[in-house]
Enzyme design. Structure first.
Site, short mmCIF file in Angstrom:
data_model
loop_
_atom_site.label_atom_id
_atom_site.label_comp_id
_atom_site.label_asym_id
_atom_site.label_seq_id
_atom_site.Cartn_x
_atom_site.Cartn_y
_atom_site.Cartn_z
CG ASN A 9 -1.75 1.12 1.48
OD1 ASN A 9 -2.02 2.04 0.52
ND2 ASN A 9 -2.25 1.36 2.41
CE LYS A 11 -0.10 3.23 4.75
NZ LYS A 11 0.04 3.32 5.99
CG HIS A 94 -5.66 1.89 5.42
ND1 HIS A 94 -5.46 2.80 6.08
CD2 HIS A 94 -4.70 1.12 5.10
CE1 HIS A 94 -4.22 2.58 6.65
NE2 HIS A 94 -3.74 1.63 5.88
CD GLU A 96 -2.78 5.52 6.71
OE1 GLU A 96 -2.86 5.44 5.53
OE2 GLU A 96 -2.10 5.02 7.39
CD GLU A 166 -3.37 -2.40 7.38
OE1 GLU A 166 -2.33 -2.48 7.03
OE2 GLU A 166 -4.10 -1.58 7.15
N GLY A 172 2.58 2.22 10.82
CA GLY A 172 3.63 3.52 10.67
C GLY A 172 4.13 3.79 12.02
CB SER A 213 5.24 -1.65 12.15
OG SER A 213 4.84 -0.56 12.29
N GLY A 234 2.87 -1.09 4.17
CA GLY A 234 2.72 0.38 4.10
C GLY A 234 4.16 0.88 3.77
N GLY A 235 5.10 1.29 4.62
CA GLY A 235 6.19 1.96 4.76
C GLY A 235 7.21 1.11 3.79
#
Ligand code: PGA
Length: 253
Positions: A9, A11, A94, A96, A166, A172, A213, A234-235
């Site tokens: 993802n 983002k 998600h 967010e 999640e 994150g 993470s 993600g990251g």
């Protein structure tokens, strides 16, 4: 046996040019990894370019959102058939989007049904906040998100849906859940909630990812758990080597 699925993802990261560079940096190696379903989820403007680069590969493409209506006066939104022009997958609900853009279990439900109507595979995110976690409300929260989010979903199509667990406190933050803790949430709450809606057999077929993470050096801990069928990343999906290490980990039997 459920085939593990790892989705990146991205983002709100990567211009078209940067997206192309990231795909170039990892697609050859990604294609060599077997036994894992691989999905990239770039931002909307990069979907066309990335879909061209993924043609003829076994790497899937996903959007990060969609609107449930077919078309019309919905400024700034993207319709399901527009997503389906390029993508096979779509991330829905998600945290967010729930936290910053007013998504609710009700809108998640409309989006899941719209995605399925267009033969898109929804990757549906659920998970509790840190406060809910500390108050011992994880089970209650994810059960509610599943029962309202998946209400009236065609049981014949439910087996193809992906759920991403999640915990919001792990997204994150570098503070991942433990493999054991995440596995317990899947075993005790998420799969039983899916079984309540769709029956035990379908619930067993639905793949459930962990997200929050996930990195190359902790991926094994999650993928070694019996209930966890991959990751939503993600990251670590923004760097070729990091993402490849995670996909590699998911391919290990
Ligand atoms: P993270 O994000 O891997 O950066 O924690 C996961 C996600 O939000 O899907």
């Amino acid at each position: 046996m459920r085939t593990p699925i790892v989705a990146g993802n991205w983002k709100m990261n990567k211009t078209v040019e940067e997206a192309r560079a990231l795909v170039f940096a990892m697609s050859l190696k990604l294609r060599e990894i077997e036994g894992v379903e691989k999905v990239l989820c770039p931002p909307f403007p990069a979907l066309l370019a990335v879909s061209a680069l993924l043609q003829g590969t076994d790497i899937g493409l996903g959007a990060q959102n969609l609107h449930w209506e077919e078309k019309g006066a919905f400024t700034g939104e993207v319709a399901p058939n527009m997503v389906a022009e390029f993508c096979q997958y779509v991330i829905i609900g998600h945290s967010e989007r729930r936290a910053y853009f007013g998504e609710t279990d009700g809108t998640v439900n409309k989006k899941i049904r719209a995605a399925l109507a267009h033969d898109l595979i929804p990757i549906v995110c659920v998970g509790e906040t840190e406060t809910e976690y500390e108050a011992g409300q994880t089970g209650e929260v994810v059960r509610r998100q599943i029962s309202l989010g998946f209400a009236d979903v065609d049981p014949a199509k439910a087996a193809g849906i992906i759920v991403a667990y999640e915990p919001i406190w792990a997204i994150g933050t570098g503070k991942a859940s433990s493999g054991e803790n995440a596995n317990a949430v899947l075993a005790d709450y998420i799969r039983p909630a899916l079984a309540d809606l769709f029956g035990a057999e379908t619930a067993q077929a639905i793949r459930i990812q962990y997200g929050g993470s996930v990195k190359g050096d902790n991926a094994d801990e999650f993928f070694g758990q019996p209930e966890i069928d991959g990751a939503l990343v993600g990251g670590a999906s923004l760097k070729a080597d990091d993402f490849l290490a995670i996909v590699q980990a998911a391919s290990r039997p």
